[in-house]
Write a protein that holds these residues in place. Structure first.
Motif, short mmCIF file in Angstrom:
data_model
loop_
_atom_site.label_atom_id
_atom_site.label_comp_id
_atom_site.label_asym_id
_atom_site.label_seq_id
_atom_site.Cartn_x
_atom_site.Cartn_y
_atom_site.Cartn_z
N GLU A 163 0.82 -1.22 0.00
CA GLU A 163 0.00 0.00 0.00
C GLU A 163 0.85 1.27 0.00
O GLU A 163 0.53 2.23 -0.69
CB GLU A 163 -0.91 0.00 1.24
N THR A 164 1.93 1.25 0.77
CA THR A 164 2.67 2.49 0.99
C THR A 164 4.08 2.47 0.41
O THR A 164 4.76 3.50 0.41
CB THR A 164 2.79 2.77 2.51
N SER A 166 6.54 0.81 1.79
CA SER A 166 7.41 0.93 2.97
C SER A 166 8.09 -0.38 3.31
O SER A 166 7.57 -1.45 3.02
CB SER A 166 6.59 1.33 4.21
N THR A 198 -1.41 -4.18 3.19
CA THR A 198 -1.83 -2.89 3.74
C THR A 198 -1.22 -2.62 5.11
O THR A 198 -0.68 -3.51 5.77
CB THR A 198 -3.36 -2.84 3.92
N THR A 225 9.92 4.78 4.32
CA THR A 225 9.26 4.96 3.03
C THR A 225 10.06 5.94 2.19
O THR A 225 9.81 7.15 2.21
CB THR A 225 7.82 5.47 3.26
N ARG B 257 -3.13 7.20 7.04
CA ARG B 257 -3.58 7.52 5.67
C ARG B 257 -3.99 8.98 5.56
O ARG B 257 -3.81 9.62 4.51
CB ARG B 257 -4.77 6.62 5.30
N THR B 269 4.74 9.67 5.17
CA THR B 269 6.02 10.36 5.36
C THR B 269 7.16 9.35 5.24
O THR B 269 6.94 8.14 5.26
CB THR B 269 6.08 11.00 6.75
N SER B 270 8.38 9.84 5.15
CA SER B 270 9.52 8.94 5.03
C SER B 270 9.61 7.97 6.21
O SER B 270 9.96 6.82 6.05
CB SER B 270 10.82 9.73 4.94
#
Ligand code: SF4
Lengths: 253, 509
Positions: A163-164, A166, A198, A225, B257, B269-270
């Motif tokens: 999802e991200t 990451s 997710t 991320t 989110r 964010t990172s």
């Protein structure tokens, strides 16, 4: 001690209660559904989750690769170990890496990272008490200095999130908090079985660990991320402030 | 720098508008954040977005309704993880706790990641008084600390500075060469602060969320300074407002989110860092001590007022600032305290005292944009109106926002508006009185408030010689239609609301 400076807990909670117009402590009625779930409930959810992750693996890895690339990772899909090691080789060679640090995790048993680094003449520090026992006579400060001086930090990933885009790392024995943070470059090795869909998936699995370990899920967890960045001056993006400027994700599948 | 200057909003905003440098900084910031926010929402689709907002709002409403319960659960679980929890009812207590922790452990150097609550408490000053060197490590915070200023935005603390100003500042304070390269400026901060992280005896962070179920502090950052502050020094103190708690670890997903997308338009964010107690035996590193300081400092007053409670839902994303026409014109400092923009205008009066901040509820055009962008659906305009009401009805003359003449005028207005014949007469009177002041279709300077307050800043269109109603009546008569005999003043004509603006109404702006 600082107790004399603070508001005693009961007094503080009583003032909150008073603000809420209640005089006595009373848990929510009906109780909050998520906090009512038993370990067995969570295990049922876990079974569903694992069954879902059994299917569509390749599409999931591809989705992860795409999202991660959008978030600033340099992504390499490497279904066989040779490809992964070849990518690693080219990254460290191009960067001119002289010193590397890596964590001690299962993924390094499956991938001969050390032999590549050795062949290239890179001085490598392994954060390893359990693997080699060599940490015994090295002080914490010395180890820290090696992480600060390293040109690249290499870790596995406890989870990767489609999802991200990451990577999630759980610092613990063999995994310093600084390996993925202090060096200017971070390279993460992602095993296909650790890829989830997710954020909810990650949190379900962490809750399970929490309850299985009698209310402990470890001291720290980081979602990473992309590279470190800031836009604090005129909203202009600058990459690599206090954390790595460059990040690589090798997906082993 | 004085701590609370909320009482000066109007004069400060006049100065802000005249401050060319600030206007340039605001112009360059432009709608960058808001544009990115919109794009991020478009990417996930409005449907999902609205669903998440509603879910998040409900979690917040539930938690606040049972805040005592969740705070207790949180405290138990932080302790179970090996951390310590301290409750502070006000700023003095919170500062004393942190100062005592620092001095008793002989802390010489502390590094901080961004915390609005510590700004609210003025913690840095107290630590400095206790012999601690405090370094802000978020780039924006570092810049304003060097400048001796306060943040002007919830997310981008140095938004009020142009890159030229930042370059000057770094040149003056650190002796580095002047540059217009933003990357080089960021590198200066990195180089200076790098050593500090590893020298520091104490790391201080705020919290974006606190998870009651697991006793976890969550911080959301981009630079990596938050990770360093919570990893490198031997002690970590998290300090935050008591409203940050959420029930379950799984509730966190929806907030992750919403928050970064609303703040900077990033899907995430990172870094998201989650701290559950100090390092465990066997961990390679991490702080040996973890303390969580939970601060009330006026929040229970917001909690106790059913009309203001929802302001505690705020996750400090800054979206309402980025869309607010007032904030965008005057910047953050005019609001006079750490929390600027629409949400600041709502909470500051309760936190610093209504008397001290009675202009703030009027620092809004009530356009409603803040409400529309808020990721937790806070109805800010409704609360601003509520504060205005409190101020106008206050029995304490020092709190009352309206002058005697204004309240007489308002009363007169009510009487006039409720009697059609009076209204008709008043309209004629105003028309007559206004005539001498009009030149070429505008009134440039009206003699009396409230019209004079309007013309102080801009022209007022002159009233036409004949009113719309007169024209309407005449038109009806000449077209030979049969009227029903009603006085047109007594009925609401279909376009009645577009009646010439009466000077009384201009007051509301
Ligand atoms: S009020 Fe809403 S929009 Fe404004 S900062 Fe808080 S959460 Fe964001």
């Amino acid at each position: 001690m600082v107790e004399h400076l603070e508001t005693p807990r009961e007094e503080f909670l009583a003032s909150v209660r008073q603000a809420l117009g209640r005089s006595a402590a009373s848990p929510p009625v009906p109780p909050y559904p998520r906090l009512e779930e038993s370990l067995a409930d969570l295990e049922t959810l876990e079974r569903d989750l694992l069954a879902r992750l059994e299917t569509g693996r390749d599409a999931r890895l591809e989705a992860l690769a795409q999202t991660a690339a959008r978030r600033g990772w340099n992504v390499k899909r490497a279904p066989d170990p040779e490809e992964a090691l070849g990518y690693l080789d080219s990254v460290v060679t191009q960067l001119g890496v002289k010193r590397a640090v890596r964590s001690a995790e299962a993924v390094f048993q499956q991938l001969a990272v050390d032999s590549i680094l050795q062949r290239l003449g890179i001085e490598t520090t392994i954060i390893a008490r359990d693997e080699t026992g060599s940490d015994e006579n090295r002080s914490g400060a010395a180890l820290r200095q090696e992480m600060i001086d390293a040109d690249i930090g290499i870790t596995g990933a406890d989870y990767a999130v489609t999802e991200t885009g990451s990577v999630v790392v759980l610092p613990r024995a063999g995994l310093s908090r600084l390996v993925s943070l202090a060096p200017p470059v971070h390279l993460a090795l992602v095993r296909p079985q650790d890829v989830v869909d997710t954020l909810d998936d990650v949190f379900l699995l962490r809750r399970l660990d929490y309850y299985r370990n009698g209310g402990d899920m470890g001291s720290y967890l980081n979602f990473i991320t992309g590279p470190s960045r800031t836009a604090d001056i005129e909203q202009t993006l600058v990459v690599g402030v206090h954390g790595p400027k460059e990040v690589h994700m090798i997906i082993l599948g | 720098m004085p701590r609370v200057t909320t009482q000066n909003f109007f004069p400060a905003s006049v100065l802000a508008v005249q401050n060319a440098q600030l206007q340039e900084a605001l112009r360059r910031a432009g709608s960058g954040f808001d544009g990115a926010r919109r794009e991020a929402i478009e990417e996930v689709g409005q449907g999902s977005w609205d669903k998440w907002r509603e879910e998040a709002r409900q979690i917040k409403v539930h938690t606040l309704e049972h805040l005592d319960y969740y705070l207790e659960l949180l405290a138990e679980n932080v302790e179970r993880a090996g951390g310590h929890v301290h409750f502070a009812k006000d700023a003095a207590q919170a500062n004393a706790i942190v100062a005592e922790l620092a001095t008793s452990r002989r802390v010489k150097v502390a590094v901080k990641s961004k915390s609005m609550v510590s700004e609210e408490l003025n913690l840095n000053e107290v630590l400095e008084e206790n012999g601690v060197d405090v370094y802000e490590t978020d780039l924006g915070e570092y810049i304003i600390q060097l400048a001796g200023e306060t943040p002007s935005h919830l997310v981008a603390p140095a938004l009020h500075k142009t890159k030229e100003e930042v370059a000057q500042l770094l040149h003056q304070k650190l002796g580095v060469p002047l540059t217009d390269d933003i990357e080089a400026m960021a590198r200066v901060a990195r180089d200076v602060l790098r050593d500090k992280f590893f020298q520091a005896d104490l790391g201080i962070s705020g919290a974006n969320f606190l998870v009651a179920e697991t006793g976890t502090l969550v911080i959301i950052t981009n630079e990596g300074n938050g990770r360093l502050c919570t990893s490198a020094p031997p002690i970590h103190i998290g300090i935050t407002g008591m409203e940050k708690v959420i029930p379950s670890l799984q509730d966190l997903a929806v907030f992750l989110r919403l928050l970064p997308r609303s703040a900077t338009g990033q899907p995430l964010t990172s870094y998201v860092s989650m701290v559950s107690g100090p390092r465990r035996d066997g961990d390679e590193d991490g702080p040996e001590e973890f303390h969580l300081v939970l601060v009330d400092n006026g929040r229970s007053r917001l909690l106790a007022d059913p009309d203001l409670r929802e302001s505690l839902n705020c996750i400090r994303c800054g979206a309402c600032l980025n869309i607010c026409p007032v904030y965008q014109k005057v910047g953050g400092h005019a609001y006079g305290w750490v929390y600027p923009g629409p949400i600041g205008a709502v909470i500051s009066p309760t936190l610093v005292g209504l008397k001290q901040a009675k202009d703030l509820p009027f620092a809004s055009s009530l356009c409603g944009a803040c409400r529309e962008v808020c990721p937790v659906k806070i109805n800010i305009p409704r609360m601003l109106l509520h504060q205005r009401h409190l101020l106008s009805e206050s029995p304490d003359p020092a709190e009352r926002s309206v002058t005697l003449s204004e309240s007489l005028l308002a009363r007169l207005f009510t009487i006039v508006m409720s009697k059609p014949t009076l209204l008709a007469a008043a309209r004629k009177l105003v028309r007559l009185l206004a005539r001498p002041w009009a030149r070429n279709g505008t009134v440039r300077r009206a003699p009396l408030p409230p019209a004079s307050r309007w013309t102080h800043q801009r022209d007022l269109p002159a009233l036409p010689t004949r009113s719309f109603r007169d024209l309407w009546k005449q038109d009806l008569a000449s077209s030979d239609r049969v009227t029903d005999g009603r006085d047109s003043d007594s009925g609401v004509s279909p376009t009645g609301s577009s009646e010439d603006p009466s000077p009384n109404r201009s007051e509301d702006g």
